[in-house]
Design an enzyme around this catalytic site. Structure first.
Site, PDB file in Angstrom:
ATOM      1  N   LYS A   1       0.824  -1.202   0.000  1.00  0.00           N
ATOM      2  CA  LYS A   1       0.000   0.000   0.000  1.00  0.00           C
ATOM      3  C   LYS A   1       0.869   1.268   0.000  1.00  0.00           C
ATOM      4  O   LYS A   1       2.091   1.187  -0.038  1.00  0.00           O
ATOM      5  CB  LYS A   1      -0.933  -0.019   1.220  1.00  0.00           C
ATOM      6  CG  LYS A   1      -1.925  -1.205   1.199  1.00  0.00           C
ATOM      7  CD  LYS A   1      -2.815  -1.173  -0.031  1.00  0.00           C
ATOM      8  CE  LYS A   1      -4.052  -2.041   0.071  1.00  0.00           C
ATOM      9  NZ  LYS A   1      -3.811  -3.481  -0.180  1.00  0.00           N
TER      10      LYS A   1
HETATM   11  C1  LIG Z   1      -5.116  -4.482   0.276  1.00  0.00           C
HETATM   12  C2  LIG Z   1      -6.565  -4.413   0.253  1.00  0.00           C
HETATM   13  C3  LIG Z   1      -7.363  -5.022   1.235  1.00  0.00           C
HETATM   14  C4  LIG Z   1      -6.816  -5.942   2.277  1.00  0.00           C
HETATM   15  O1  LIG Z   1      -5.956  -5.372   3.188  1.00  0.00           O
HETATM   16  P1  LIG Z   1      -4.923  -6.292   3.971  1.00  0.00           P
HETATM   17  O2  LIG Z   1      -4.297  -5.349   4.956  1.00  0.00           O
HETATM   18  O3  LIG Z   1      -3.952  -6.830   2.974  1.00  0.00           O
HETATM   19  O4  LIG Z   1      -5.672  -7.375   4.626  1.00  0.00           O
HETATM   20  C5  LIG Z   1      -8.723  -4.841   1.182  1.00  0.00           C
HETATM   21  N1  LIG Z   1      -9.298  -4.119   0.219  1.00  0.00           N
HETATM   22  C6  LIG Z   1      -8.583  -3.519  -0.745  1.00  0.00           C
HETATM   23  C7  LIG Z   1      -9.295  -2.704  -1.780  1.00  0.00           C
HETATM   24  C8  LIG Z   1      -7.198  -3.656  -0.772  1.00  0.00           C
HETATM   25  O5  LIG Z   1      -6.500  -3.092  -1.765  1.00  0.00           O
END
Ligand SMILES: *Cc1c(COP(=O)(O)O)cnc(C)c1O
Length: 379
Positions: free
Chosen positions: A183
């Site tokens: 992210k």
């Molecule tokens: C990355 C992501 C998630 C999940 O988050 P994690 O911290 O990896 O569990 C959920 N929704 C979206 C749109 C994402 O990009």
């Protein structure tokens, strides 16, 4: 050197913050977790009591369904262009995931797309902000309020996205952000949960830690002279964040403006260099008042050439991807929906490298290789 599509940026400051946690000898949920919750809450403009640091964004989605009491017989509406965690969080409750279509250019659902999927059984709507674009969130929030349906914002892409200054994630009843390794803001694993209703926020804190009445996990106030005594409000897992990841998060949050500045430069550069290239469409311009987190930069092209272009770029050391493959086509979710825009978008969209670690040379290389590849397929 391969150019990654997503990449975090971590350095000496994060390392120093981690070293400090080591020296403190307190790795668990503690003062840094509290500080990160407070700092993130301030960042999105809410009180600290509404923010709960959990161990992933996906955990936040599962908790959201639990907090809303979603269960068998209920329906939950979400765009088909969503991450699997949203589908699973709904599926595990026994509720039915009802997928709606999206705008073919922004890959975000419109209020009309959401409305078309509502039924008397709809208990909640879960929307994300594709690539950081806020999308139709104001109208979707109004629609949900009018229909008495809970709104959950999967704000994993939207750590700094705003509409007229208001943070994405604060339009609905519950929201979560992800700080996983790919992210914009990363902690390794981690997520932030926002719960608007203060009583429900208290329950979320308890739900994150064994369902204990003493909710923080960092127990200071002794309930009695026997401070080890406890009470369980409900059966729950252990899903809290910790001071090690919170310490990284605090530094990353402080660096967020710097990250966004670089990401905006890269996106602007792509916009300038790729607009008007025959056979290629760049993302639509952001509506006035909208701020994005620049999480994805996506281009669209004839489905007949998309995969070959991705292969050419990979050959040239440039990694691209498509997020998020439509969930209504995943058999596990048992959908028979026909969603032409989501289907078309998933065949013609490609996410280009976008992160704060890209150099000018990297961006130029992506532009040159992409133009060349698309040009060669069209001629
Ligand atoms: C990355 C992501 C998630 C999940 O988050 P994690 O911290 O990896 O569990 C959920 N929704 C979206 C749109 C994402 O990009």
């Amino acid at each position: 050197m391969t150019i990654n599509v997503f990449q975090p940026q971590l350095g000496d400051r994060e390392l120093a913050a981690v070293a400090e946690v080591f020296r403190s000898n307190w790795l668990g949920h503690g003062p840094r977790t509290k500080a990160f919750e407070a700092a993130f809450a301030a960042h999105i403009g809410v009180g600290a009591e509404h923010a709960v640091f959990v161990n992933s964004g996906s955990t936040g989605l599962f908790m959201a369904m639990e907090l809303l009491g979603v269960g068998a017989g209920d329906e939950v509406v979400l765009p088909s262009i969503s991450f699997v965690a949203a589908g699973n969080a709904i599926g595990v409750t026994g509720a039915r995931a009802v997928f709606c279509d999206v705008d073919p250019r922004t890959l975000n659902p419109t209020a009309e797309d959401v409305e078309a999927a509502l039924t008397p059984r709809t208990k909640a709507v879960v929307v994300l902000h594709y690539g950081g674009y806020p999308g139709d969130i104001e109208r979707i929030a109004r629609l949900c309020r009018e229909r008495g349906v809970a709104l959950v914002e999967d704000a994993a892409c939207a750590v700094a996205s705003r509409v007229d200054g208001r943070a994405c994630g604060t339009f609905g009843d519950i929201a979560m952000w992800s700080f996983d390794a790919m992210k914009v803001l990363v902690t390794g694993d981690g997520g932030m949960l926002y719960v608007r209703d203060p009583e429900l926020a208290r329950r979320a804190r308890s739900l994150a830690y064994h369902g204990l009445e003493q909710t923080s996990g960092f127990v200071k106030a002794k309930v009695s002279h026997r401070w080890w005594e406890l009470n369980v409000r409900e059966y729950a897992r252990r899903q809290i964040g910790n001071d090690l990841t919170a310490a990284i998060g605090l530094v990353q949050l402080d660096r967020l403006p710097e990250f966004l500045k670089r990401r905006a430069e890269v996106a602007d550069h792509y916009d300038r260099e790729l607009a008007g290239v025959p056979g290629l469409r760049t993302p639509p311009p952001l509506p006035a008042g909208h701020d994005t987190s620049y999480y994805f930069y996506w281009v669209q092209m004839d489905p007949a050439i998309r995969d070959a272009v991705a292969a050419d770029l990979l050959e040239a050391g440039i990694y691209t991807t498509f997020r998020y493959p439509p969930l209504h086509r995943v058999p596990a979710y048992g959908s028979d929906a026909v969603l032409p825009n989501a289907e078309r978008a998933s065949d013609e969209t490609l996410c280009l490298p976008l992160h704060q670690g890209l150099s000018h040379e990297d961006v130029d290389r992506v532009v040159t290789e992409l133009r060349e590849s698309v040009g060669s397929k069209l001629s």
